[in-house]
Design an enzyme around this catalytic site. Structure first.
Site, PDB file in Angstrom:
ATOM      1  CG  LEU A  86      -1.993  -1.049   1.334  1.00  0.00           C
ATOM      2  CD1 LEU A  86      -2.732  -0.937   2.662  1.00  0.00           C
ATOM      3  CD2 LEU A  86      -2.969  -0.938   0.169  1.00  0.00           C
ATOM      4  CG  ASP A  87      -0.145   4.931  -2.008  1.00  0.00           C
ATOM      5  OD1 ASP A  87      -0.445   5.556  -0.963  1.00  0.00           O
ATOM      6  OD2 ASP A  87      -0.910   4.855  -2.983  1.00  0.00           O
ATOM      7  CG  LEU A  88       4.000   7.827   2.761  1.00  0.00           C
ATOM      8  CD1 LEU A  88       4.798   7.019   3.774  1.00  0.00           C
ATOM      9  CD2 LEU A  88       4.788   9.066   2.325  1.00  0.00           C
TER      10      LEU A  88
END
Length: 237
Positions: A103-105
């Site tokens: 999952l991105d930041l």
């Protein structure tokens, strides 16, 4: 005999995808000799395998868990710049576990961890088309034609997306924000964010709430729980 990347994955050190990359990068040796091509057969009874300088040993027990990932946390085992990572949230567990996918930041929500390479492979390989459900809060209110484009597939930096299930949950004409449920089965980088950006409505907040039949439920942000045997079996179907 077993393929080298599968042996590394079943040991819990890395996913099969990561193992293949490390092999190509020259970070894996068999009996002291670098192996650069994935698929190399090994005899698990007699061959000595090292991954990034660490001896690979067969894993005695598998672990499966889900984390409610908070925003501002990197999905990686370590970060050279010292930024917070998801591993800090599971620091009391064996260090052989790793995230299944990313999952991105700034994306929140359901993130799986395991030390079972076959389990990770089952969930990540595109051919298995495991559905992921997201809640997306976007800027503005997309019109019907924009929503239809998302359902049919749009072109983003990594290619054209497959048809998606897109359902408007909350919005009104005077609102500066709309909420959607989005179901996809691909894993293109930042896919949901780029899909909405393509139709002119950037994502303000994004949360994954389901993988396959497994739902995030009321698990608090930053907390994890172990999966039940039944949940693991359902994800492996």
């Amino acid at each position: 005999m077993m393929r080298l990347e599968k042996y590394i994955a079943t040991s819990g050190i890395a996913s099969r995808r990561s193992a293949k990359k490390s092999i190509r990068d020259g970070a894996v040796t068999v009996n002291g000799e670098p192996i650069l091509v994935p698929g190399h057969p090994i005899n698990v009874e007699i061959d000595s395998v090292e991954f990034e300088g660490k001896q690979v040993e067969p894993l005695a027990e598998h672990a499966y868990l889900m984390l409610n990932k908070p925003a501002g946390c990197l999905t990686t085992r370590r970060d050279e710049r010292g930024r917070p990572t998801v591993m800090e949230l599971v620091a009391d567990l064996p260090d052989t576990i790793y995230p299944v996918g990313r999952l991105d930041l700034e994306t929140e929500g359901l993130l799986l961890f395991t030390n079972d390479g076959d389990f990770a492979y089952q969930l990540l390989h595109p051919s298995h088309e495991v559905e992921k459900t997201y809640l997306a809060w976007v800027k503005g209110v997309p019109c019907d034609s924009a929503i239809q484009r998302l359902r049919q597939g749009v072109t983003i930096s990594s290619g054209t997306t497959s048809p998606a299930k897109v359902k408007r949950l909350k919005a009104n004409k005077d609102s500066a924000l709309a909420k959607f449920e989005v179901v996809i089965h691909e894993g293109k980088k930042r896919q949901v964010r780029l899909m909405f950006k393509t139709v002119g409505h950037p994502v303000i907040r994004l949360k994954r709430v389901r993988i396959g039949n497994l739902r995030l439920g009321n698990l608090p942000s930053g907390q994890y729980r172990l999966l039940t045997p039944e949940e693991v079996s359902e994800l492996m179907l």
